[in-house]
Write a protein that holds these residues in place. Structure first.
Motif: not given
Length: 771
Positions: A12-29
């Motif tokens: 994921v490129i971009g660690a703002g609210t959306m980018g970090s949230g997307i990365a978190a959901q991938i990790a949740n999986a």
């Protein structure tokens, strides 16, 4: 799961609210992910990607299902780690919404990633044709938009947008990945401005805002009407603005206005009223600022802007206690399983007229998007249900009103309907031969579109045979002669009627039973208002009788001759969770919150919750004294788990037999398959061997509580409640430790009634119900 949908290395490129949230959901999986951002933050601060991990760990509600999931996120910088993208098979871009920045990033990606790597953008507004302008076809064919909604963990919608060159294989792979692994409801959208969710959702919010201010409707009345009566979350309009951020909403509105075609009705509501402009300038940007339309005032009281009386909205006042008549009647209709829309449509007060105008404008706008934006009504309905938590989409609402009635209301309100509605003679959904079909613009009625394994009870129930039902619950027949119990009272609070259906399911099934609903929450517990009335009447015999009926219903469920699967999503608390504890196994949505919370109102779980917790802790520890202490601590503190992984710490989720499901739309199919897998050699559980913990343990509990009272950590009544919990599982001095399951049920009821008789518990219940 299709092998083609599995991605091995994701970035994921971009660690703002959306980018970090997307990365978190991938990790949740359970998947590793590389999160990149700029190399440096502000002087003395961590790099942005590393700082994003700190925000995720501190987020509330939590973006990570367990803090250990953060270990799956590797951080880095675009300058130093860009070369690592060459190893990735999926790269998700979530950088700032500026076209030149995105285009420059894609040209660099084209030079770096492999020829098989899929690249997506999380943009909410910029069309693909602009994002990929000047890029070669080999890149465009594997490029798409994956528009997630914030917060990513909790918002179910994924708008998947294809460009003119995007291949079917890329879309299929992204759809399956986001559905099965990230738990999203995927709606495939055309490359049109605003796509579907924001196009309708932001318009709906703006219509509510402008119409309320124009009509002089109080903020809380507007939210009461534009919320639950229409099947929209209780935040309504103004509460949702505060939640999102009024300044952010202003930016979203301006962006949509700039890209929508000329003549679009969004333009009529696409500007900020003077009140909003002034609020942003003064720092009243919503919950994240000094407040917004609502705020917490002196002494912690909730206050609201008095915009109906003061032109600039600078005056604050206390919240009204009364609902407007239409909202009150709608709530009463919902409690009786009647159509709540009728209360709004028939109300001729100023507030009722406001709600009608808003509803008509929103439904009209949604219909105007067919066929230019989509040719399927279901796509718009799914976008609003999954992305904005509406209970029914616009076209389901149109069907509930009826085409002729809608036209009459529009004529009365002087609102022009698009041809799609003005000429329509039939409903948008129909049931033919036990199959639900939806209108397609060019192909007539078509079966509703669901990915294999995706099942939504809210749509299925129209085709299911009803075996038994009342205002609180229903019993349906599923395929293979399975039974499904659905709770559908307000907040799915449990009553005698609810438990009658549970008992009916346990008594009438030769295949398997599933306890499930797809409301926002599974159940908030037993109906506390009913208990309050019994306590005030000092009707201890009826309280005891009610609890006994509840206990016998879940006991019958536990020992029925067929597999029983609980399939909860959302909140499963108190009595609702006690029902689930008596199931053989659970298929739990990954965002479910589970636990026994009765101590918060000065009571104890008395539907078998203490008993089942005690038995589970004994199975885990092999020691009755340790089991008693663990049970006492977690029930006394009212501990809950906000994911199956966290609930497992309290034996509420058992990884050896229970199943965590990322996509709540796959709960029902998972439960049905679990029953099939269990049927061949199923044997109901045997009654457990039960021992009470030794009486000596009571002294340690008393000492623990008294120390807390002395330090001001607990109140005297907290200790009373804690010792009542202990009385259920600790042996009395004069008795032995041998016991049985029914004796634990009896002890639960006795402890419950002893607390119900106290003034302190009565006051705690009153505070909970009034708050």
């Amino acid at each position: 799961m299709s092998e083609s949908s599995v991605f091995e290395k994701i970035a994921v490129i971009g660690a703002g609210t959306m980018g970090s949230g997307i990365a978190a959901q991938i990790a949740n999986a359970g998947l590793p992910v590389l999160l990149l951002d700029l190399p440096e933050g502000r002087p003395g601060e961590k790099p942005p990607a590393a700082a994003a991990i700190d925000r995720l760990l501190a987020s509330d509600p939590p973006q990570l299902m367990h803090n250990e999931r953060a270990r799956l996120i590797t951080t880095g910088s675009i300058d130093d780690d860009f070369h690592r993208l060459a190893e990735c098979d999926l790269v998700i871009e979530a950088v700032i919404e500026q076209l030149p920045v995105k285009q420059a990033l894609y040209h660099r990606l084209f030079q770096t990633v492999s020829q098989s790597c899929i690249v997506t953008s999380n943009t909410s507004t910029i069309p693909i044709r602009l994002l990929t302008k000047g890029l070669p076809g080999s890149f465009c064919r594997r490029f798409a938009i994956t528009h997630y909604f914030n917060p990513v963990r909790y918002m179910r919608l994924l708008e998947l947008v294809r460009g003119t060159q995007t291949t079917d294989a890329v879309i299929d792979r992204l759809a399956d990945f986001n559905d099965r692994q990230l738990g999203k409801g995927v709606v495939i959208c055309a490359d049109t401005p605003g796509f579907l969710g924001n196009r309708v959702g932001v318009y709906a919010l703006q219509v509510g805002l402008h119409e309320a201010l124009k009509a002089g409707i109080s903020i809380e009345d507007a939210d009461a009407l534009m919320g639950r009566p229409l099947g929209i979350p209780k935040t309504g309009i103004f509460g949702l603005y505060d939640l999102i951020g009024i300044d952010l909403m202003s930016d979203v509105v301006a962006s949509l206005r700039s890209i929508l075609p000329e003549g679009d009705d969004f333009d009529s509501v696409g500007s900020d009223p003077g009140l909003v402009t002034a609020m942003i300038a003064q720092g009243y940007t919503g919950n994240k600022g000094k407040g917004g339309f609502y705020r917490t005032g002196p002494q912690g009281r909730r206050e609201v802007r008095a915009v109906e009386a003061v032109a600039d909205g600078s005056v604050w006042r206390g919240l009204k206690k009364e609902l407007p008549p239409a909202a009150l009647k709608a709530a009463q209709a919902q409690a009786r399983q009647r159509e709540p829309l009728d209360a709004v449509l028939q109300d001729n007060t100023k507030e009722g007229q406001f709600a009608r105008v808003c509803l008509l404008r929103i439904l009209s706008y949604a219909a105007s998007l067919i066929p230019e934006v989509t040719d399927r009504a279901q796509n718009i309905d799914d976008a609003m249900k999954l992305g904005f938590n509406w209970q029914r989409g616009p076209f389901e609402l149109i069907d509930a009103i009826g085409a002729d009635r809608l036209r009459a209301l529009a004529l009365q309100a002087d609102i022009a309907l698009p041809r799609q509605l003005a000429d329509r003679k039939t409903s948008y959904y129909r049931v033919i031969q036990n199959q639900l079909e939806a209108a397609h613009y060019k192909k007539g009625y078509q079966p509703v579109e669901m990915a294999p394994g995706v099942m939504r009870l809210s749509m299925m129930r129209r085709c299911l045979p009803v075996i038994a039902g009342n205002e609180a619950a229903s019993l349906y027949r599923l395929d293979d002669d399975m039974r499904l119990v659905e709770f559908h009272s307000k907040a799915n609070a449990l009553t005698d009627q609810s438990m009658e259906i549970v008992s009916a399911a346990a008594a009438d099934c030769d295949s398997g039973v599933i306890i499930h609903n797809d409301a926002q929450h599974f159940s908030a517990g037993v109906d506390l208002t009913h208990f309050q009335s019994l306590i005030l009447a000092r009707d201890w015999d009826e309280i005891d009788a009610f609890l006994n009926r509840f206990q016998q219903a879940v006991r019958a469920l536990k020992y029925t001759d067929v597999p029983v699967i609980g399939a909860p999503s959302g909140l499963a608390a108190g009595g609702g969770f006690e029902v689930l504890m008596h199931c053989d196994r659970l298929a739990v949505h990954a965002n479910s919150v589970m636990g026994l919370v009765e101590s918060a109102v000065g009571l104890v779980p008395s539907g078998g919750g203490v008993k089942e917790s005690y038995l589970r802790w004994h199975a885990a520890t092999g020691d009755w004294q340790k089991a008693a202490w663990q049970t006492w601590m977690q029930i006394g503190y009212g501990r809950t788990g906000s994911s199956p992984e966290l609930a497992a710490r309290f034996q509420y989720f058992r990884p050896a037999c229970d199943i965590s499901v990322m996509n709540r739309d796959r709960l029902l199919a998972t439960a049905m398959q679990t029953i099939r897998d269990m049927q061949a050699d199923y044997q109901p559980p045997s009654p457990p061997t039960v021992c009470l913990a030794p009486h000596a343990g009571l002294a340690a509990m008393d000492s623990f509580m008294q120390a807390g009272v002395d330090k001001g950590q607990f109140t005297a009544h907290n200790k009373t409640v804690a010792m009542a919990i202990a009385s259920i599982i600790i042996s009395d001095d004069a008795e032995g430790t041998d016991s049985d399951e029914q004796a634990l049920y009896d002890r639960e009821r006795r402890a419950f009634i002893s607390l119900a008789k106290t003034e302190e518990t009565t006051a705690m219940i009153a505070r909970m119900l009034s708050g």
